[in-house]
Write a protein that holds these residues in place. Structure first.
Motif, PDB file in Angstrom:
ATOM      1  N   SER A 197       0.826  -1.202   0.000  1.00 26.50           N
ATOM      2  CA  SER A 197       0.000   0.000   0.000  1.00 26.50           C
ATOM      3  C   SER A 197       0.861   1.253   0.000  1.00 26.50           C
ATOM      4  O   SER A 197       0.593   2.214  -0.731  1.00 26.50           O
ATOM      5  N   ALA A 204       2.414   1.654  -3.432  1.00 24.62           N
ATOM      6  CA  ALA A 204       1.418   2.126  -4.391  1.00 24.62           C
ATOM      7  C   ALA A 204       1.143   3.610  -4.201  1.00 24.62           C
ATOM      8  O   ALA A 204       1.019   4.365  -5.171  1.00 24.62           O
ATOM      9  N   GLU A 205       1.069   4.048  -2.948  1.00 23.16           N
ATOM     10  CA  GLU A 205       0.837   5.471  -2.650  1.00 23.16           C
ATOM     11  C   GLU A 205       2.011   6.313  -3.133  1.00 23.16           C
ATOM     12  O   GLU A 205       1.829   7.377  -3.731  1.00 23.16           O
ATOM     13  N   LYS A 206       3.236   5.821  -2.898  1.00 25.48           N
ATOM     14  CA  LYS A 206       4.425   6.542  -3.355  1.00 25.48           C
ATOM     15  C   LYS A 206       4.427   6.650  -4.880  1.00 25.48           C
ATOM     16  O   LYS A 206       4.696   7.723  -5.439  1.00 25.48           O
ATOM     17  N   LYS A 207       4.105   5.566  -5.546  1.00 23.24           N
ATOM     18  CA  LYS A 207       4.062   5.556  -7.012  1.00 23.24           C
ATOM     19  C   LYS A 207       2.990   6.524  -7.520  1.00 23.24           C
ATOM     20  O   LYS A 207       3.208   7.256  -8.480  1.00 23.24           O
ATOM     21  N   ARG A 208       1.827   6.525  -6.865  1.00 24.74           N
ATOM     22  CA  ARG A 208       0.742   7.425  -7.256  1.00 24.74           C
ATOM     23  C   ARG A 208       1.163   8.884  -7.102  1.00 24.74           C
ATOM     24  O   ARG A 208       0.925   9.710  -7.974  1.00 24.74           O
ATOM     25  N   LYS A 209       1.850   9.213  -5.996  1.00 21.42           N
ATOM     26  CA  LYS A 209       2.316  10.585  -5.777  1.00 21.42           C
ATOM     27  C   LYS A 209       3.351  10.990  -6.814  1.00 21.42           C
ATOM     28  O   LYS A 209       3.333  12.120  -7.309  1.00 21.42           O
ATOM     29  N   GLU A 222       3.608   9.816  -9.836  1.00 20.42           N
ATOM     30  CA  GLU A 222       2.874   9.989 -11.100  1.00 20.42           C
ATOM     31  C   GLU A 222       2.148  11.337 -11.109  1.00 20.42           C
ATOM     32  O   GLU A 222       2.148  12.031 -12.129  1.00 20.42           O
ATOM     33  N   MET A 223       1.561  11.711  -9.987  1.00 18.24           N
ATOM     34  CA  MET A 223       0.888  13.009  -9.909  1.00 18.24           C
ATOM     35  C   MET A 223       1.889  14.145 -10.106  1.00 18.24           C
ATOM     36  O   MET A 223       1.597  15.116 -10.814  1.00 18.24           O
ATOM     37  N   GLU A 267       2.731  14.308 -13.766  1.00 13.20           N
ATOM     38  CA  GLU A 267       1.610  14.900 -14.497  1.00 13.20           C
ATOM     39  C   GLU A 267       1.560  16.415 -14.291  1.00 13.20           C
ATOM     40  O   GLU A 267       1.339  17.171 -15.238  1.00 13.20           O
TER      41      GLU A 267
END
Length: 134
Positions: free
Chosen positions: A18, A21-26, A28-29, A32
């Motif tokens: 988890s 995944a959160e680190k990867k999502r951040k 990616e944000m 972007e």
């Protein structure tokens, strides 16, 4: 007892996944946001002030624009802006018309097809020489 340890280990593993995944999502944000900022800089600062004489902005008095241009060029041209930037950057000094361009695209496509045909023939000969059925 062993089952309890497995449950705790599984819970730690899920927590770690988890967090990853959160680190990867951040990340990616952030990517972007950076890309969107670059597109905004190109749309609002660089393209409107493009000087076709030398391919760069002419507004040297405006330090902020110059810094934005330098940063944007060093960062690269965002994919979304390339279709606007490359024609300005390279220009058409040779005066190539659409018809000439299309003619040479057809020639290049035929050459590529011929290259592929020859490569396929060579591969077939090599396989036959080795006794491999195709």
């Amino acid at each position: 007892r062993a089952q309890e340890r497995r449950k705790r280990a599984e819970a730690r593993r899920r927590l770690e996944l988890s967090k990853q995944a959160e680190k990867k999502r951040k990340e990616e944000m952030r990517r972007e946001e950076k890309m969107q900022h670059q597109v905004t800089v190109w749309e609002s600062e660089i393209l409107p002030n493009w000087n076709n004489a030398d391919g760069f902005m002419v507004s040297k008095q405006d330090i902020a624009r110059a810094k934005a241009k330098n940063l944007a060029i060093k960062s690269g041209v965002p994919t979304l802006m390339r279709k606007h930037v490359w024609p300005l950057w390279i220009r058409n000094r040779l005066g190539i018309t659409r018809e000439i361009w299309e003619k040479f695209v057809r020639i290049a496509e035929k050459a590529e097809e011929e290259r592929e045909r020859r490569q396929n023939e060579k591969n077939a000969r090599d396989m036959a020489r080795r006794g491999v059925a195709g």
